[in-house]
Design an enzyme around this catalytic site. Structure first.
Site, PDB file in Angstrom:
ATOM      1  N   CYS A 147      23.062  55.148  22.591  1.00  0.00           N
ATOM      2  CA  CYS A 147      22.777  56.538  22.239  1.00  0.00           C
ATOM      3  C   CYS A 147      23.124  56.790  20.772  1.00  0.00           C
ATOM      4  N   HIS A 148      22.652  57.914  20.241  1.00  0.00           N
ATOM      5  CA  HIS A 148      22.812  58.180  18.810  1.00  0.00           C
ATOM      6  C   HIS A 148      24.247  58.273  18.321  1.00  0.00           C
ATOM      7  N   THR A 149      25.119  58.729  19.199  1.00  0.00           N
ATOM      8  CA  THR A 149      26.508  58.881  18.762  1.00  0.00           C
ATOM      9  C   THR A 149      27.153  57.525  18.493  1.00  0.00           C
ATOM     10  N   HIS A 201      29.003  54.886  25.596  1.00  0.00           N
ATOM     11  CA  HIS A 201      29.467  56.022  26.413  1.00  0.00           C
ATOM     12  C   HIS A 201      28.456  56.405  27.489  1.00  0.00           C
ATOM     13  N   GLU A 202      27.464  55.519  27.761  1.00  0.00           N
ATOM     14  CA  GLU A 202      26.405  55.883  28.711  1.00  0.00           C
ATOM     15  C   GLU A 202      26.264  54.761  29.745  1.00  0.00           C
ATOM     16  N   CYS A 258      39.310  67.254  35.056  1.00  0.00           N
ATOM     17  CA  CYS A 258      40.602  67.122  35.753  1.00  0.00           C
ATOM     18  C   CYS A 258      40.767  68.149  36.863  1.00  0.00           C
ATOM     19  N   CYS A 296      43.314  71.718  34.253  1.00  0.00           N
ATOM     20  CA  CYS A 296      43.659  72.287  32.945  1.00  0.00           C
ATOM     21  C   CYS A 296      43.089  73.704  32.846  1.00  0.00           C
ATOM     22  N   CYS A 352      39.197  73.698  32.777  1.00  0.00           N
ATOM     23  CA  CYS A 352      38.567  73.448  34.082  1.00  0.00           C
ATOM     24  C   CYS A 352      38.748  74.651  35.005  1.00  0.00           C
ATOM     25  N   CYS A 393      36.962  69.928  29.480  1.00  0.00           N
ATOM     26  CA  CYS A 393      38.300  69.624  30.003  1.00  0.00           C
ATOM     27  C   CYS A 393      39.211  69.191  28.865  1.00  0.00           C
ATOM     28  N   ARG A 395      42.142  65.162  26.049  1.00  0.00           N
ATOM     29  CA  ARG A 395      41.317  65.334  24.860  1.00  0.00           C
ATOM     30  C   ARG A 395      41.932  64.677  23.621  1.00  0.00           C
ATOM     31  N   CYS A 410      24.820  60.201  29.843  1.00  0.00           N
ATOM     32  CA  CYS A 410      24.718  61.049  28.653  1.00  0.00           C
ATOM     33  C   CYS A 410      23.380  61.793  28.609  1.00  0.00           C
ATOM     34  N   ARG A 451      14.868  55.143  25.138  1.00  0.00           N
ATOM     35  CA  ARG A 451      16.191  54.630  25.471  1.00  0.00           C
ATOM     36  C   ARG A 451      16.150  53.118  25.632  1.00  0.00           C
TER      37      ARG A 451
HETATM   38  P1  NAD Z   1      15.884  60.921  19.073  1.00  0.00           P
HETATM   39  O1  NAD Z   1      15.998  60.345  17.727  1.00  0.00           O
HETATM   40  O2  NAD Z   1      15.414  60.067  20.209  1.00  0.00           O
HETATM   41  O3  NAD Z   1      14.917  62.190  19.029  1.00  0.00           O
HETATM   42  C1  NAD Z   1      14.881  63.101  17.969  1.00  0.00           C
HETATM   43  C2  NAD Z   1      13.433  63.595  17.845  1.00  0.00           C
HETATM   44  O4  NAD Z   1      13.404  64.660  16.894  1.00  0.00           O
HETATM   45  C3  NAD Z   1      12.469  62.512  17.338  1.00  0.00           C
HETATM   46  O5  NAD Z   1      11.338  62.440  18.207  1.00  0.00           O
HETATM   47  C4  NAD Z   1      12.061  63.019  15.949  1.00  0.00           C
HETATM   48  O6  NAD Z   1      10.723  62.678  15.616  1.00  0.00           O
HETATM   49  C5  NAD Z   1      12.242  64.524  16.117  1.00  0.00           C
HETATM   50  N1  NAD Z   1      12.446  65.255  14.859  1.00  0.00           N
HETATM   51  C6  NAD Z   1      13.150  64.845  13.754  1.00  0.00           C
HETATM   52  N2  NAD Z   1      13.096  65.781  12.803  1.00  0.00           N
HETATM   53  C7  NAD Z   1      12.362  66.799  13.292  1.00  0.00           C
HETATM   54  C8  NAD Z   1      11.947  68.057  12.773  1.00  0.00           C
HETATM   55  N3  NAD Z   1      12.283  68.448  11.529  1.00  0.00           N
HETATM   56  N4  NAD Z   1      11.211  68.871  13.541  1.00  0.00           N
HETATM   57  C9  NAD Z   1      10.838  68.492  14.797  1.00  0.00           C
HETATM   58  N5  NAD Z   1      11.196  67.300  15.343  1.00  0.00           N
HETATM   59  C10 NAD Z   1      11.942  66.476  14.606  1.00  0.00           C
HETATM   60  O7  NAD Z   1      17.309  61.534  19.442  1.00  0.00           O
HETATM   61  P2  NAD Z   1      17.885  61.950  20.887  1.00  0.00           P
HETATM   62  O8  NAD Z   1      18.466  60.771  21.558  1.00  0.00           O
HETATM   63  O9  NAD Z   1      16.853  62.727  21.609  1.00  0.00           O
HETATM   64  O10 NAD Z   1      19.096  62.902  20.455  1.00  0.00           O
HETATM   65  C11 NAD Z   1      18.840  64.148  19.862  1.00  0.00           C
HETATM   66  C12 NAD Z   1      20.139  64.798  19.386  1.00  0.00           C
HETATM   67  O11 NAD Z   1      20.934  65.175  20.492  1.00  0.00           O
HETATM   68  C13 NAD Z   1      21.029  63.885  18.534  1.00  0.00           C
HETATM   69  O12 NAD Z   1      21.528  64.669  17.456  1.00  0.00           O
HETATM   70  C14 NAD Z   1      22.140  63.516  19.484  1.00  0.00           C
HETATM   71  O13 NAD Z   1      23.325  63.157  18.805  1.00  0.00           O
HETATM   72  C15 NAD Z   1      22.279  64.797  20.256  1.00  0.00           C
HETATM   73  N6  NAD Z   1      23.017  64.737  21.543  1.00  0.00           N
HETATM   74  C16 NAD Z   1      23.855  65.768  21.847  1.00  0.00           C
HETATM   75  C17 NAD Z   1      24.562  65.792  23.031  1.00  0.00           C
HETATM   76  C18 NAD Z   1      25.439  66.956  23.394  1.00  0.00           C
HETATM   77  O14 NAD Z   1      26.180  66.856  24.367  1.00  0.00           O
HETATM   78  N7  NAD Z   1      25.374  68.074  22.668  1.00  0.00           N
HETATM   79  C19 NAD Z   1      24.436  64.717  23.921  1.00  0.00           C
HETATM   80  C20 NAD Z   1      23.560  63.678  23.611  1.00  0.00           C
HETATM   81  C21 NAD Z   1      22.850  63.695  22.413  1.00  0.00           C
HETATM   82  C1  022 Z   2      26.765  62.229  23.077  1.00  0.00           C
HETATM   83  N1  022 Z   2      26.940  63.132  22.109  1.00  0.00           N
HETATM   84  C2  022 Z   2      25.972  62.972  21.208  1.00  0.00           C
HETATM   85  C3  022 Z   2      25.190  61.961  21.637  1.00  0.00           C
HETATM   86  N2  022 Z   2      25.695  61.509  22.796  1.00  0.00           N
HETATM   87  C4  022 Z   2      27.971  64.061  22.053  1.00  0.00           C
HETATM   88  C5  022 Z   2      28.804  64.090  20.946  1.00  0.00           C
HETATM   89  C6  022 Z   2      29.810  65.055  20.869  1.00  0.00           C
HETATM   90  C7  022 Z   2      29.987  65.965  21.891  1.00  0.00           C
HETATM   91  C8  022 Z   2      29.174  65.896  23.010  1.00  0.00           C
HETATM   92  C9  022 Z   2      28.159  64.938  23.083  1.00  0.00           C
HETATM   93  C10 022 Z   2      30.980  66.968  21.792  1.00  0.00           C
HETATM   94  C11 022 Z   2      30.742  68.331  21.750  1.00  0.00           C
HETATM   95  C12 022 Z   2      31.969  68.967  21.647  1.00  0.00           C
HETATM   96  C13 022 Z   2      32.940  67.989  21.621  1.00  0.00           C
HETATM   97  N3  022 Z   2      32.339  66.752  21.697  1.00  0.00           N
HETATM   98  C14 022 Z   2      34.398  68.251  21.547  1.00  0.00           C
HETATM   99  C15 022 Z   2      34.963  68.354  22.911  1.00  0.00           C
HETATM  100  C16 022 Z   2      36.381  68.883  22.875  1.00  0.00           C
HETATM  101  O1  022 Z   2      36.942  69.026  21.794  1.00  0.00           O
HETATM  102  O2  022 Z   2      36.902  69.177  23.957  1.00  0.00           O
HETATM  103  C17 022 Z   2      33.015  65.548  21.690  1.00  0.00           C
HETATM  104  C18 022 Z   2      33.261  64.852  22.886  1.00  0.00           C
HETATM  105  C19 022 Z   2      33.954  63.626  22.877  1.00  0.00           C
HETATM  106  C20 022 Z   2      34.417  63.100  21.686  1.00  0.00           C
HETATM  107  C21 022 Z   2      34.178  63.779  20.490  1.00  0.00           C
HETATM  108  C22 022 Z   2      33.478  64.999  20.514  1.00  0.00           C
HETATM  109  C23 022 Z   2      35.186  61.808  21.682  1.00  0.00           C
HETATM  110  O3  022 Z   2      35.560  61.321  22.715  1.00  0.00           O
HETATM  111  N4  022 Z   2      35.436  61.198  20.555  1.00  0.00           N
HETATM  112  C24 022 Z   2      32.762  65.385  24.206  1.00  0.00           C
HETATM  113 ZN    ZN Z   3      25.061  60.071  24.078  1.00  0.00          ZN
END
Ligand code: NAD
Ligand code: 022
Ligand code: ZN
Length: 375
Positions: A40-42, A62-63, A92, A95, A98, A106, A110, A169, A370
């Site tokens: 995954c991207h992270t 992480h996945e 948990c 906390c 939760c 949670c 952390r 994830c 993926r």
């Molecule tokens: P990805 O690279 O597979 O997909 C991103 C898509 O966005 C691509 O298709 C790309 O062409 C498109 N894109 C890029 N710039 C653009 C623009 N200006 N306008 C429109 N589309 C555009 O990535 P992903 O795996 O789908 O992840 C997406 C995001 O979600 C990442 O930033 C990732 O870190 C985040 N994420 C967050 C969480 C969370 O819990 N908040 C969890 C997992 C992933």
């Molecule tokens: C997963 N992510 C992006 C792609 N795949 C992702 C990254 C960060 C978070 C969630 C998903 C995130 C959002 C908010 C937080 N995190 C903070 C949570 C908190 O402070 O309680 C986050 C998480 C874990 C970690 C860092 C940031 C870590 O374990 N290092 C959930």
């Molecule tokens: Zn992820």
């Protein structure tokens, strides 16, 4: 014990496959044989060095999905042989967070999770006598990993590891953002920005929620077919609509006697702060909600005019789709097994652990939705 892992020795370098030393589970911990893990991207964000909190050397990942092979003292919720998905957001159930019922974040472990160690402050992994950091409390780029009991979700035993690892994830994040964070109602008009591994899961979540209009936005035309495959009804390429993407989207979502446009719900799945602004402003005055899922580069800031919020638009963010891992992840596995959601077509590549760096390259080049490593 010894286990094979892909080790992030230093930032900006490919992962190194190595036999690492893994200590057994201590109190309230479990030893899991990881059977499959998504990339995954992270993981890439941390490996590249762009993550200021990234620690090295470390075992990323992480996945995952796997089997409990040993448990430490005081473990009650899982036993040897149970199939589990590791949780980077633990649950948990004790906390304040939760118990609040208002968040899935949670706080029980952390601090230590962020420091790359287990809750007792030490690491279970080492290489040639040198400590390796855990990552996001999961470290699934290792064939065996140790996890806190509160950071595993027990799942049904007939679920295929090489598919349900994605629920660890991407799937849960996308579907959860729709169902838990936005709480999308049937008949809604929605816009999804970024049709990657997250955006496509938002789309299938919207289909599940009964949304009427699902507009996908991506700068890559190849994503049109991908979106349609999971329920997208309209596609917009920002590069092809001239200067005003937002006006275009507002126009597409007009309805009612007043013919005011704007989506009921929009989702940023790009991590681009310019897109986040577009997503907010493409939502409907008075009630539109925009959900930020994408993770922006460190230090980035979002902007809009306060008028956008004064007129009733709402900006929200979500981590792991607002899902409570031990409670919600097993249900999502059930939905997959019942055919309510799809995963298989999104897993575009699988590879053995020694080829894991190819998975990173495919993600980097935008060639995969993926990639999954199968141990
Ligand atoms: P990805 O690279 O597979 O997909 C991103 C898509 O966005 C691509 O298709 C790309 O062409 C498109 N894109 C890029 N710039 C653009 C623009 N200006 N306008 C429109 N589309 C555009 O990535 P992903 O795996 O789908 O992840 C997406 C995001 O979600 C990442 O930033 C990732 O870190 C985040 N994420 C967050 C969480 C969370 O819990 N908040 C969890 C997992 C992933
Ligand atoms: C997963 N992510 C992006 C792609 N795949 C992702 C990254 C960060 C978070 C969630 C998903 C995130 C959002 C908010 C937080 N995190 C903070 C949570 C908190 O402070 O309680 C986050 C998480 C874990 C970690 C860092 C940031 C870590 O374990 N290092 C959930
Ligand atoms: Zn992820």
């Amino acid at each position: 014990m010894k286990t094979r892992a892909a080790v992030a020795l230093e930032k900006g370098k490919p992962l190194t496959i190595a036999e690492v030393e893994l200590e057994g589970p201590k109190a309230s911990e479990v030893l899991v044989e990881v059977k499959a893990t998504g990339i995954c991207h992270t993981d890439e964000f941390t490996l590249s060095g762009a993550d200021p909190e990234g620690l090295f050397p470390a075992i990323l990942g992480h996945e995952g999905a796997g089997i409990v092979v040993d448990v430490g003292p005081n473990v009650t919720s899982v036993k040897k042989g149970d199939h589990v998905i590791p949780l980077y957001t633990p649950e948990c159930r004790q906390c304040p967070s939760c118990l609040s019922r208002k968040t899935n974040l949670c706080t029980a472990i952390r601090a230590t999770q962020g420091q790359g160690v287990m809750p007792d402050g030490t690491s279970r992994f080492s290489l040639e006598g040198k400590k390796l950091h855990h990552y996001m409390g999961t470290s699934t780029f290792s064939n065996f990993t140790v996890l806190p009991e509160i950071a595993v979700a027990k799942i049904r035993e007939d679920a295929p590891f090489d598919k349900v690892c994605y629920i660890g994830c991407g799937v849960t994040t996308g579907i959860g953002a729709v169902l838990n964070t936005a709480k999308v109602e049937p008949g809604s008009k929605c816009v999804v920005f970024g049709l990657g591994g997250i955006g496509l899961n938002v789309i299938q979540g919207l289909r599940l929620a009964g949304a009427d209009m699902i507009i996908g936005v991506d700068i890559n035309n190849a994503k049109k077919q991908w979106g349609e495959r999971f329920g997208m009804t309209h596609f917009v390429n920002p590069k092809e609509v001239g200067s005003d993407l937002v006006a275009n989207l507002v126009n597409m979502t007009k309805r009612g006697a007043d013919q005011i446009g704007g989506a009921d719900y929009t989702f940023d799945c790009t991590g681009n702060v310019t897109v986040m602004r577009q997503a907010l402003e493409a939502s409907h005055r008075g009630w539109g909600q925009s959900i930020i899922i994408g993770v922006a580069p460190s230090g980035a800031e979002i902007a809009t005019r306060p008028f956008q919020l004064v007129t009733g638009r709402v900006w929200k963010g979500t981590a792991f789709g607002g899902a409570r891992g031990r409670t919600d992840v097993p249900k999502i596995v059930d939905w997959y097994m019942e055919g309510k959601i799809e995963i298989d077509p999104m897993i575009t590549h699988t590879m053995p652990l020694p080829d894991i760096n190819k998975g990173f390259e495919l993600m980097h080049e935008g060639k995969s939705i993926r990639s999954v490593v199968v141990y």
